[in-house]
Design a protein around this motif. Structure first.
Motif, PDB file in Angstrom:
ATOM      1  N   UNK A 522       0.925  -1.150  -0.125  1.00 11.39           N
ATOM      2  CA  UNK A 522      -0.117   0.063  -0.100  1.00 11.39           C
ATOM      3  C   UNK A 522       1.044   1.207  -0.116  1.00 11.39           C
ATOM      4  N   UNK A 523       0.660   1.936  -0.989  1.00 17.84           N
ATOM      5  CA  UNK A 523       1.560   3.301  -1.085  1.00 17.84           C
ATOM      6  C   UNK A 523       0.766   4.450  -0.811  1.00 17.84           C
ATOM      7  N   UNK A 524       1.452   5.398  -0.179  1.00 21.40           N
ATOM      8  CA  UNK A 524       0.859   6.856   0.369  1.00 21.40           C
ATOM      9  C   UNK A 524       0.779   7.800  -0.723  1.00 21.40           C
ATOM     10  N   UNK A 525      -0.058   8.892  -0.400  1.00 19.10           N
ATOM     11  CA  UNK A 525       0.239  10.291  -1.223  1.00 19.10           C
ATOM     12  C   UNK A 525       1.278  11.158  -0.600  1.00 19.10           C
ATOM     13  N   UNK A 526       2.113  11.346  -1.643  1.00 19.95           N
ATOM     14  CA  UNK A 526       3.400  12.188  -1.434  1.00 19.95           C
ATOM     15  C   UNK A 526       3.128  13.827  -2.038  1.00 19.95           C
ATOM     16  N   UNK A 556      10.788  -7.972  -8.002  1.00 20.23           N
ATOM     17  CA  UNK A 556      10.936  -6.443  -7.497  1.00 20.23           C
ATOM     18  C   UNK A 556       9.794  -6.301  -6.672  1.00 20.23           C
ATOM     19  N   UNK A 557      10.252  -5.643  -5.331  1.00 22.40           N
ATOM     20  CA  UNK A 557       8.997  -5.600  -4.340  1.00 22.40           C
ATOM     21  C   UNK A 557       9.179  -3.947  -4.128  1.00 22.40           C
ATOM     22  N   UNK A 558       7.976  -3.251  -4.038  1.00 19.89           N
ATOM     23  CA  UNK A 558       7.957  -1.785  -3.790  1.00 19.89           C
ATOM     24  C   UNK A 558       7.258  -1.513  -2.449  1.00 19.89           C
ATOM     25  N   UNK A 559       7.759  -1.066  -1.451  1.00 20.48           N
ATOM     26  CA  UNK A 559       7.214  -0.946  -0.124  1.00 20.48           C
ATOM     27  C   UNK A 559       7.285   0.539   0.382  1.00 20.48           C
ATOM     28  N   UNK A 560       6.713   0.899   1.321  1.00 16.94           N
ATOM     29  CA  UNK A 560       6.532   2.331   1.714  1.00 16.94           C
ATOM     30  C   UNK A 560       6.411   2.287   3.266  1.00 16.94           C
ATOM     31  N   UNK A 561       6.943   3.116   4.060  1.00 16.32           N
ATOM     32  CA  UNK A 561       6.904   3.163   5.445  1.00 16.32           C
ATOM     33  C   UNK A 561       6.864   4.744   5.996  1.00 16.32           C
ATOM     34  N   UNK A 562       6.326   5.028   7.252  1.00 14.23           N
ATOM     35  CA  UNK A 562       6.274   6.329   7.613  1.00 14.23           C
ATOM     36  C   UNK A 562       7.532   6.631   8.561  1.00 14.23           C
ATOM     37  N   UNK A 563       8.251   7.793   8.090  1.00 13.72           N
ATOM     38  CA  UNK A 563       9.480   8.208   8.933  1.00 13.72           C
ATOM     39  C   UNK A 563       9.159   9.708   9.374  1.00 13.72           C
ATOM     40  N   UNK A 564      10.412  10.035   9.946  1.00 17.56           N
ATOM     41  CA  UNK A 564      10.126  11.330  10.631  1.00 17.56           C
ATOM     42  C   UNK A 564       9.963  12.439   9.607  1.00 17.56           C
ATOM     43  N   UNK A 657      -1.031  -3.125   7.773  1.00 23.90           N
ATOM     44  CA  UNK A 657      -0.219  -1.781   7.288  1.00 23.90           C
ATOM     45  C   UNK A 657       0.604  -2.317   6.172  1.00 23.90           C
ATOM     46  N   UNK A 658       1.381  -1.469   5.663  1.00 24.58           N
ATOM     47  CA  UNK A 658       2.361  -1.794   4.593  1.00 24.58           C
ATOM     48  C   UNK A 658       3.144  -3.061   4.998  1.00 24.58           C
ATOM     49  N   UNK A 659       3.430  -3.974   4.004  1.00 30.32           N
ATOM     50  CA  UNK A 659       2.657  -4.286   2.865  1.00 30.32           C
ATOM     51  C   UNK A 659       1.399  -4.420   3.217  1.00 30.32           C
ATOM     52  N   UNK A 660       0.165  -3.987   2.330  1.00 29.81           N
ATOM     53  CA  UNK A 660      -1.089  -4.352   2.400  1.00 29.81           C
ATOM     54  C   UNK A 660      -1.605  -5.261   1.310  1.00 29.81           C
ATOM     55  N   UNK A 661      -2.416  -4.499   0.576  1.00 32.96           N
ATOM     56  CA  UNK A 661      -2.763  -5.415  -0.623  1.00 32.96           C
ATOM     57  C   UNK A 661      -1.746  -5.232  -1.804  1.00 32.96           C
ATOM     58  N   UNK A 662      -1.878  -6.416  -2.236  1.00 36.35           N
ATOM     59  CA  UNK A 662      -0.669  -6.730  -3.234  1.00 36.35           C
ATOM     60  C   UNK A 662      -1.250  -6.787  -4.518  1.00 36.35           C
TER      61      UNK A 662
END
Length: 665
Positions: A522-526, A556-564, A657-662
């Motif tokens: 699951x990828x966020x809005x940036x 290939x795997x694309x993931x996202x995670x919240x950081x500061x 949470x991430x990873x979520x839907x695939x």
């Protein structure tokens, strides 16, 4: 000296008392432990004989031959002999419900007829207890101590019950089996040796105990009637405990001597300190005077002006190398009001007013051709009452000159970089036409004169085409790279999942050719430019497919995670990896780790990715293990003032949470 002698005497008495208390505690502990141990041993022996009686009271044909119809065959099946040999039983009895003795054996020999003359106190209580015990879900037994031939014995009693659930009931449900063993000297010696109960003996009730004993326990029947008194001397862990006590006493003695030495040393130091008190005061006074002199000397030579006032605002202290410079302008002098003197220097008066009002303040001022940084603050006592003002004016003329020079240099570099970017853009744009001409004419020569060329001619023509094509790719890459710096960034909220989907559509043919598997969480809005984040995804995934492992299917795997500082994206593959010494240089412009014959490309893709990420306020780096794959990480800013809209909620998707839907292509 008297105090020292008193301390030594008290210490000796304390050590003697510690020794006595330790010895008593050792004796008491050993005695209590041995009493509990003997109780445990007797309880285990009683349980053993109770369970033995229970195991041989299942009603079967052999027992029926004894209780119902005595049969001579029983003589060949002497249960008492087996109980004696297997369990050390001295007496085995079968007692009917009416009290008749149906079977008896002493020391393994069958008694005919059975006799009960040797049964003493305790047997009747155990028989009653066994008959009263429940028989379901399995028969219970009774065990305890009793007198056998006037000697203490361990006795187990159990009622006869049917052997199986479908067996006929016993004709005499109150019939019991009695198994007993005397606590003879052999048993006592075995227990004494095995559990270190020295001199373990049994004394009849009313008889005096042996003179040499340290512990005893009264043995009773089930109803509390005395059977005997056990006495013994418990094992004392003397040597080990003595060594422990001696070591403790020695350690305490050494500590006491050390404390005494410290006390005497401190006393001597105190005496010397009192004797040298006048000299110390004199030395401190000289040191204080020298310190004040050094401080005044430092302030007098420093490029500052130090001003201290009293509660009324009159100058009490005026020091510093720059005082003469300001004295002529502001008429600074001790005794004068600081507010009046500061009025002659623009900006300085406002700082003094704020400090007089109780607030710290600072500003930059210019006086006599010099630049100063003026800072003033109120001076408060322990009660928080303002008792004056302190101001420090620092000459920053040279620093200001260096800052101006640095600013001019920065402006010049900015202008030069802009010109270089415009030059790169113009050069790369204008070079495309000659490159297209070279490629076009090389291809035209191949079509028209291919049959007239020999092998060398064809090879030379291929070299021209390949070189021209590589130059065209380099020019296009340079043009793309230069365009990124030609305009200001215009970020906006972008759904990263949509940008990734567009990049995958552009790479669909390559994905099908390589048989690659691309998985995204699951990828966020940036907050970024839409086309540029798509280009980052396309370049990184394209590199993963290009530098794939020769024997593994690309993944290939694309993931996202919240950081500061925003959202961190990771593009991970299982390709050939990157050497550790190239993890930083791989982002350089035209940087290639492989020759043109191994992998196609210009070495511009990762440089473009880095410029896009940094242009949008992010950062990018790579981690890799050769022959295992690489992971490119980059951070992009989150959408400002949109908490809760950046990341899909759990209600939108049942996945975690991430990873979520695939999504897999």
């Amino acid at each position: 000296m008297r105090a020292v002698l008193l301390i030594v005497v008290v210490w000796v008495v304390a050590m003697a008392a510690l020794w006595v208390l330790a010895d008593r505690a050792r004796t008491r502990t050993a005695t209590d432990a041995s009493v509990d141990l003997l109780h445990t041993v007797l309880a285990a022996e009683e349980r053993r004989f109770g369970m033995t009686a229970r195991d041989y009271t299942w009603w079967d044909d052999a027992i029926a031959n004894v209780l119902v119809a005595p049969d001579p065959v029983w003589g060949d099946n002497n249960i008492g002999q087996y109980l004696s040999e297997a369990f050390g039983a001295d007496l085995s009895l079968v007692i009917a419900g009416g009290g008749d003795l149906l079977y008896g054996a002493r020391d393994g020999e069958r008694m005919t007829p059975p006799e009960a003359s040797s049964l003493g106190a305790g047997f009747a209580d155990l028989v009653r207890a066994a008959r009263a015990a429940p028989s379901e879900p399995q028969p219970q037994w009774a065990a305890g101590l009793a007198l056998l031939d006037g000697e203490p014995a361990v006795v187990g009693v159990s009622r006869f019950v049917p052997e199986r659930a479908d067996s006929p009931p016993t004709p005499d449900p109150q019939a019991v089996l009695v198994v007993a063993r005397r606590l003879d000297p052999e048993w006592l010696a075995e227990i004494a040796e095995g559990y270190k109960l020295k001199g373990l003996t049994l004394t009849a009730p009313g008889q005096p105990l042996p003179a040499e004993h340290a512990a005893s326990r009264r043995l009773t029947t089930l109803d509390g009637a005395p059977v005997a008194t056990a006495s013994w001397t418990p094992h004392m862990p003397g040597a080990r405990l003595d060594a422990t006590v001696l070591a403790t006493m020695a350690a305490l003695s050494l500590a006491m001597l050390a404390l005494l030495g410290v006390f005497l040393a401190r006393a001597r130091r105190l005496a010397r300190s009192i004797a040298d008190d006048d000299d110390a005061r004199a030395v401190q006074a000289r040191a204080l005077a020298e310190s004040e002199q050094r401080l005044r000397l430092v302030i007098a030579n420093a490029p500052v002006v130090l001003v201290v006032t009293d509660a009324e605002g009159r100058i009490q202290l005026l020091e510093g190398r720059m005082v003469p410079l300001l004295a002529d302008i502001a008429e600074l002098a001790p005794g004068r009001l600081l507010a009046d003197a500061a009025a002659a220097v623009p900006g300085f008066d406002a700082v003094v007013e704020r400090a007089a009002a109780g607030a710290s303040a600072s500003t930059g001022i210019v006086a006599a051709g010099h630049a100063f940084e003026a800072a003033c603050a109120p001076v408060r006592d322990a009660a928080g009452i303002t008792v004056g003002i302190v101001c420090v004016l620092t000459d920053v003329t040279e620093r200001k000159a260096m800052e101006d020079a640095l600013r001019r240099t920065l402006d010049e570099l900015t202008r030069s970089n802009g010109e270089l970017e415009r030059f790169a853009y113009v050069a790369s744009h204008d070079l495309q036409e000659p490159v297209r001409t070279m490629v076009g004419y090389a291809q035209l020569v191949r079509r028209r004169f291919d049959d007239r060329l020999d092998d060398d001619g064809r090879s030379f023509l291929s070299y021209i085409e390949e070189g021209a094509l590589r130059m065209r790719a380099l020019v296009q890459g340079l043009l793309t790279y230069s365009r990124l710096g030609s305009e200001a960034a215009r970020p906006e909220p972008v759904d990263a999942a949509i940008a990734l989907s567009t990049a995958l559509d552009n790479l669909a043919a390559t994905i099908r050719e390589t048989g690659a598997s691309v998985v995204a969480g699951r990828l966020p809005t940036v907050y970024v430019e839409p086309l540029q984040i798509m280009q980052v995804f396309q370049n990184l995934i394209g590199n993963s497919l290009k530098f794939r492992h020769p024997v593994r299917r690309p993944q290939v795997t694309i993931l996202a995670a919240r950081v500061a500082d925003g959202w961190q994206f990771t593009v991970r593959d299982n390709g050939i990896g990157i050497p550790s010494d190239s993890l930083t240089s791989v982002f350089g412009l035209f940087k290639r780790l492989h020759g043109p014959g191994q992998f196609p490309g210009t070495g511009v893709g990762l440089a473009i990715c880095q410029r896009i990420i940094e242009r949008n306020g992010g950062r990018i780096w790579v981690t890799s293990e050769p022959d295992a794959g690489s992971a490119f990480h980059f951070v992009l800013p989150a959408v400002p003032d949109s908490a809760g809209a950046e990341e899909p909620s759990a209600a939108e998707d049942d996945a975690a949470a991430i990873p979520g839907r695939i999504a897999q292509v």
